[in-house]
Every structure is written in structure tokens, then in C-alpha cells.
Design a protein around this motif. Structure first.
Motif, PDB file in Angstrom:
ATOM      1  N   ASN A  70      27.484  33.421  43.099  1.00 34.21           N
ATOM      2  CA  ASN A  70      28.882  33.740  43.417  1.00 34.21           C
ATOM      3  C   ASN A  70      29.786  33.888  42.195  1.00 34.21           C
ATOM      4  O   ASN A  70      31.009  33.812  42.316  1.00 34.21           O
ATOM      5  N   CYS A  71      29.220  34.102  41.027  1.00 31.61           N
ATOM      6  CA  CYS A  71      30.029  34.331  39.823  1.00 31.61           C
ATOM      7  C   CYS A  71      30.848  35.617  39.969  1.00 31.61           C
ATOM      8  O   CYS A  71      31.976  35.699  39.481  1.00 31.61           O
ATOM      9  N   THR A  72      30.273  36.579  40.663  1.00 28.14           N
ATOM     10  CA  THR A  72      30.934  37.878  40.795  1.00 28.14           C
ATOM     11  C   THR A  72      32.083  37.862  41.807  1.00 28.14           C
ATOM     12  O   THR A  72      32.778  38.860  41.962  1.00 28.14           O
ATOM     13  N   LEU A 114      39.067  40.188  37.290  1.00 24.64           N
ATOM     14  CA  LEU A 114      39.305  39.919  38.708  1.00 24.64           C
ATOM     15  C   LEU A 114      40.182  38.662  38.741  1.00 24.64           C
ATOM     16  O   LEU A 114      41.287  38.683  38.236  1.00 24.64           O
ATOM     17  N   VAL A 115      39.686  37.585  39.272  1.00 24.82           N
ATOM     18  CA  VAL A 115      40.391  36.307  39.213  1.00 24.82           C
ATOM     19  C   VAL A 115      40.268  35.755  37.797  1.00 24.82           C
ATOM     20  O   VAL A 115      41.221  35.246  37.216  1.00 24.82           O
ATOM     21  N   GLY A 116      39.070  35.865  37.249  1.00 32.39           N
ATOM     22  CA  GLY A 116      38.793  35.435  35.876  1.00 32.39           C
ATOM     23  C   GLY A 116      38.556  36.640  34.998  1.00 32.39           C
ATOM     24  O   GLY A 116      38.568  37.788  35.458  1.00 32.39           O
ATOM     25  N   PRO A 117      38.324  36.401  33.721  1.00 30.44           N
ATOM     26  CA  PRO A 117      38.119  37.506  32.776  1.00 30.44           C
ATOM     27  C   PRO A 117      36.819  38.260  33.035  1.00 30.44           C
ATOM     28  O   PRO A 117      35.907  37.728  33.666  1.00 30.44           O
ATOM     29  N   SER A 118      36.768  39.493  32.542  1.00 30.69           N
ATOM     30  CA  SER A 118      35.520  40.262  32.643  1.00 30.69           C
ATOM     31  C   SER A 118      34.490  39.651  31.705  1.00 30.69           C
ATOM     32  O   SER A 118      34.833  38.978  30.733  1.00 30.69           O
TER      33      SER A 118
END
Length: 101
Positions: A29-31, A40-44
Motif C-alpha cells: 500500500n505504499c502507492t 500524492l499525499v507524500g512525495p514522489s
């Protein structure tokens, strides 16, 4: 073996680890919060790799962040801990993220 066939075989073999690690990121579920080439929510993953380029301890730092979570490095949204991911998978994910260009 013909050159085009040899090239196709070589390309598929060299792409397999990258695909396997993307699948590992998806499986864990990292993606849900990260994408390879956009925030997204976090950095690319590419932004993470760029920030830590040249840092010899980056792989260990990244593995620690994946396992224990963290906050404040990329903004106010914390990254949750992932203690369920095996140490081998955490190391593979960290190495893969840092390899993104």
C-alpha cells in the motif's frame, strides 16, 4: 539468437527487478500515498531519490522511515509505520525508491 530477440530478453530481465519492487510497493500500500513521478499525499519516489542522492546512509535512513514511520521531513502529513513489512522487503523498497531517476 537474433539480435532483436536477444535485446528483448535482456530488456525484460533488467526490467524485472524494477517491476517486482513496484509490485512490492503496491502490495504494501505504499502507492496509496506515493507515486513514482508525482506527489500524492507524500512525495514522489523520484523526489525522494533526488533529495537523498549522494547520501551514503540514505538506504538505512529510508528503511528506518519505512519501518518506523516519520514526520516533518516532507511536510505536516506523517508517514505511518509499517512494522508488518519484512526487513528484506523494507531494504528492497528503500533501494528501489533511491534508484529512481
Amino acid at each position: 539468437m537474433r539480435k532483436p530477440l536477444l535485446l528483448a530478453v535482456l530488456l525484460s530481465v533488467t526490467a524485472m527487478p524494477a517491476m517486482a519492487n513496484l509490485q512490492l510497493a503496491q502490495k504494501n500500500n505504499c502507492t496509496a500515498c506515493h507515486a513514482v513521478d508525482r506527489k500524492l499525499v507524500g512525495p514522489s519516489y523520484k523526489d525522494v531519490a533526488a533529495r537523498y542522492a549522494g547520501d551514503k546512509g540514505a538506504e538505512a535512513k529510508m528503511a528506518g522511515k519505512i519501518k518506523a514511520g516519520g514526520s516533518g521531513v516532507w511536510g505536516p502529513v506523517p508517514m505511518p509505520p509499517n512494522p508488518q513489512i519484512s526487513d528484506a522487503d523494507v531494504k528492497a523498497l528503500a533501494k528501489w525508491v533511491l534508484s529512481q531517476k
